[in-house]
Design a protein around this motif. Structure first.
Motif, PDB file in Angstrom:
ATOM      1  N   ASN A 191      10.993 -12.774  -1.979  1.00  0.00           N
ATOM      2  CA  ASN A 191       9.857 -12.317  -1.169  1.00  0.00           C
ATOM      3  C   ASN A 191       8.600 -13.128  -1.463  1.00  0.00           C
ATOM      4  O   ASN A 191       7.784 -13.381  -0.568  1.00  0.00           O
ATOM      5  CB  ASN A 191       9.589 -10.833  -1.417  1.00  0.00           C
ATOM      6  N   HIS A 231       7.046 -16.972   0.844  1.00  0.00           N
ATOM      7  CA  HIS A 231       5.813 -16.591   1.522  1.00  0.00           C
ATOM      8  C   HIS A 231       4.995 -17.829   1.901  1.00  0.00           C
ATOM      9  O   HIS A 231       5.066 -18.874   1.238  1.00  0.00           O
ATOM     10  CB  HIS A 231       4.986 -15.668   0.632  1.00  0.00           C
ATOM     11  N   THR A 232       4.193 -17.700   2.942  1.00  0.00           N
ATOM     12  CA  THR A 232       3.392 -18.823   3.438  1.00  0.00           C
ATOM     13  C   THR A 232       2.366 -19.310   2.417  1.00  0.00           C
ATOM     14  O   THR A 232       1.920 -20.457   2.487  1.00  0.00           O
ATOM     15  CB  THR A 232       2.658 -18.414   4.736  1.00  0.00           C
ATOM     16  N   GLU A 279       4.499  -7.337  -3.279  1.00  0.00           N
ATOM     17  CA  GLU A 279       3.418  -7.156  -2.310  1.00  0.00           C
ATOM     18  C   GLU A 279       2.052  -7.182  -3.001  1.00  0.00           C
ATOM     19  O   GLU A 279       1.084  -7.759  -2.482  1.00  0.00           O
ATOM     20  CB  GLU A 279       3.597  -5.847  -1.545  1.00  0.00           C
ATOM     21  N   LEU A 316       1.218 -10.788  -3.936  1.00  0.00           N
ATOM     22  CA  LEU A 316       0.821 -11.565  -2.757  1.00  0.00           C
ATOM     23  C   LEU A 316      -0.579 -11.179  -2.294  1.00  0.00           C
ATOM     24  O   LEU A 316      -1.362 -12.036  -1.868  1.00  0.00           O
ATOM     25  CB  LEU A 316       1.844 -11.357  -1.632  1.00  0.00           C
TER      26      LEU A 316
END
Length: 614
Positions: free
Chosen positions: A75, A79-80, A38, A41
């Motif tokens: 993850n 991700h985009t 997280e 990102l």
């Protein structure tokens, strides 16, 4: 002054925090190590240069993979922020994605990767990464349920990378080709381009329609080698095919069928004997002039003594015993001079000697298959009803061990005797008894009568019901009586008598159960159709034993094949048969559901597989 200093300190702190979190300008993305996916990102999202952010995320995902944390890598990789990668970054992302999808056995992700790939994609990678890219691509395609494209990837790798081991890669190509569906294989064979592709597809197509005739398979393999002398696979046959060709000319000729023909197990022994002999005479590849089958009675004598006597004679293979105690006697030996195909399984505390193979209608196999089916159906919490006794103990252990292994929780396992009050047993397993007791406790506490309607526990998602038909027909309505009729119910083969009886089995409607092909696919079984005309004991429980005897004949010819080829299997009358390293035969059965009191076979997603001895 104190107030001004406090204000100044606060402003200074805010400036520092703002400088830290206002963007990535102060963070070196080339060296920064994120503490969580997280955080990585979030930092990447604040970066103005998309490619710099993507390189940072790919490096971070690679670091997680190095640590073995593929969930964290996933993850990031899905991700985009990585949707728009191009060129080398795209190739790097794809390589990392395939590696994590394989490690996590993520079929959905593998299918997404397969949908956007071509067989030749791995050729885009540098020469020093070519083999790794091809192997990851082949494994991903196999995981995605695309065995043909997986095989084509490996065929192309064999042509472009001379450092690959011919035996290893040919074995892998064949392991994929033999699972391709019949229609897809036929279509691909007619459209194949290229010498290597054409040869492989013709080999697979040629062996697809042999009806399991081992002699015919061996001859066709040799014939294909003669027709394709320059093909790489003709020079180095896949291990399984080489073994099939050899076995077709070296099978046991003098077989002793050792079964109880008197005493309490006589009916079972005779049913297995009849199935074995019927399958032998139905086998067009059997050499009647060379094969000798002798039947001996194992009742009322120590099997170890009988074995020693038989092994001193002209015997190639002993099929039996059926008695578990007789099989346990063989564990006293380290090596068996004459191989034995035992028709039962050793107790867990007994070690199998070399030369002992074990095969039977294992209740443990069925329990493990029920657990696996629950996981496939995304059931995570279950209740179970299992009989008391030694047989029930084995089922309970096999079921709960497998459930724990695959992450399914057994909330409550209720044991029972057939003579128990089944209504009370059902109330106990569903938690109704506990619910009623809580209401009584409340009444005692407050001194007033409480209006109460017992309800089952709400955390269960399914029920595993291990019960014979007469008991199962009582349990199923009781589930509805206690407001749990909406829970799916799973059961083993003992739930079904083996013969359609709609009027009695309507109470079992919607119960999902596993059983052998002999019982569930009766209309597609020529041996069963022929046997029913001349023999009794081909239906019901004796019919299952008859099918076991028929499969024992098929196994007798293919034991070395199953033992030496890792993924070799036989599509038998009692299920798909494979062998564990210990020599134990495992079975994968069919699944059916009761509809209007009759079983209807549930379709599986697996393709028409090519297996030796089908």
């Amino acid at each position: 002054m104190m107030t001004n200093r406090n204000a100044l300190s606060t402003i200074t702190l805010l400036v520092v925090l703002t400088s830290l979190f206002s963007g990535c300008a102060s963070i070196n993305l080339d060296t920064h190590i994120a503490e969580t996916p997280e955080q990585a990102l979030s930092i990447a999202a604040d970066e103005n240069d998309p490619q710099r952010a993507q390189r940072y995320l790919l490096r971070t995902a690679s670091n997680y993979q190095t640590k073995g944390d593929h969930t964290a890598a996933r993850n990031i990789l899905r991700h985009t922020l990585l949707k728009s990668t191009e060129g080398q970054l795209r190739e790097q992302q794809r390589l990392l994605a395939m590696a994590s999808a394989i490690e996590l056995e993520d079929q959905e992700w593998a299918q997404e990767l397969a949908n956007t790939s071509k067989v030749e994609d791995f050729l885009q990678y540098p020469s020093d990464m070519l083999a790794r890219a091809a192997n990851l691509q082949a494994q991903t395609l196999a995981l995605a349920g695309e065995p043909l494209d997986s095989a084509m990837t490996l065929i192309l790798l064999a042509q472009t990378d001379s450092s690959t081991s011919p035996q290893n890669i040919h074995d892998r190509i064949w392991s994929q080709l033999k699972t391709v569906g019949n229609q897809e294989l036929q279509t691909s064979n007619t459209k194949a381009i290229g010498f290597e592709n054409q040869g492989w597809l013709e080999l697979a197509s040629t062996l697809r329609n042999t009806g399991g005739n081992l002699d015919a398979q061996g001859k066709l393999i040799r014939q294909w080698q003669n027709n394709w002398p320059g093909h790489p696979a003709a020079q180095t046959l896949p291990k399984e095919l080489a073994l099939m060709a050899d076995i077709s000319s070296s099978r046991p000729e003098n077989i002793v069928l050792a079964l109880p023909l008197n005493g309490p197990l006589a009916s079972a022994g005779k049913a297995i004997r009849d199935g074995f002999i019927a399958a032998y005479y139905n086998d067009q590849s059997a050499n009647r002039s060379k094969t000798d089958i002798r039947v001996v009675d194992t009742a009322n004598q120590p099997f170890l003594d009988l074995y020693r006597k038989l092994s001193n004679g002209n015997t190639d293979l002993i099929v039996g015993p059926l008695e578990k105690t007789g099989l346990a006697e063989l564990s006293e030996m380290n090596t068996l001079p004459v191989p034995v195909l035992g028709l039962n399984y050793l107790p867990n505390d007994h070690k199998a000697p070399n030369g002992l193979y074990q095969y039977g209608l294992s209740a443990e196999d069925e329990a493990r298959q029920i657990a696996e089916q629950l996981a496939k159906d995304k059931v995570t919490r279950i209740l179970a009803l299992i009989p008391n006794g030694e047989w029930g103990d084995r089922v309970t252990t096999a079921l709960t061990d497998k459930l724990e292994e695959i992450g399914v929780t057994a909330l409550h396992v209720q044991r029972f005797f057939p003579e128990d009050n089944l209504r009370a047993i059902t109330a106990d397993v569903l938690g109704v008894t506990a619910s009623r007791q809580r209401a009584i406790d409340v009444e005692r506490t407050i001194g007033l009568n409480v209006e109460f309607e017992p309800r089952p526990r709400q955390d269960a998602e399914a029920i595993v019901m291990v019960a014979a038909p007469t008991i199962a027909r009582q349990f199923k309505p009781l589930f509805a009586f206690y407001f749990a009729g909406n829970l799916p119910v799973y059961g083993p083969s003992i739930t079904y008598e083996g013969v359609p009886n709609p009027s009695r089995d309507r109470d079992l409607n919607n119960v999902i159960f596993t059983d052998i092909p002999w019982v569930l696919a009766e209309n597609d079984n020529p041996l069963r159709s022929d046997a029913e005309q001349y023999l009794s004991g081909t239906k019901g429980q004796l019919g299952r034993l008859f099918a076991m005897g028929a499969d024992a004949w098929q196994l007798s010819k293919r034991l070395p094949l199953l033992q030496q080829v890792k993924d070799a299997a036989i599509n038998g009358h009692t299920g798909t048969l494979t062998m564990a390293p210990s020599g134990a035969i495992h079975r994968e059965q069919l699944w059916a559901r009761f509809v209007n009191g009759s079983p209807e076979v549930l379709e599986t997603k697996s393709p028409d597989a090519l297996v030796p001895g089908e």
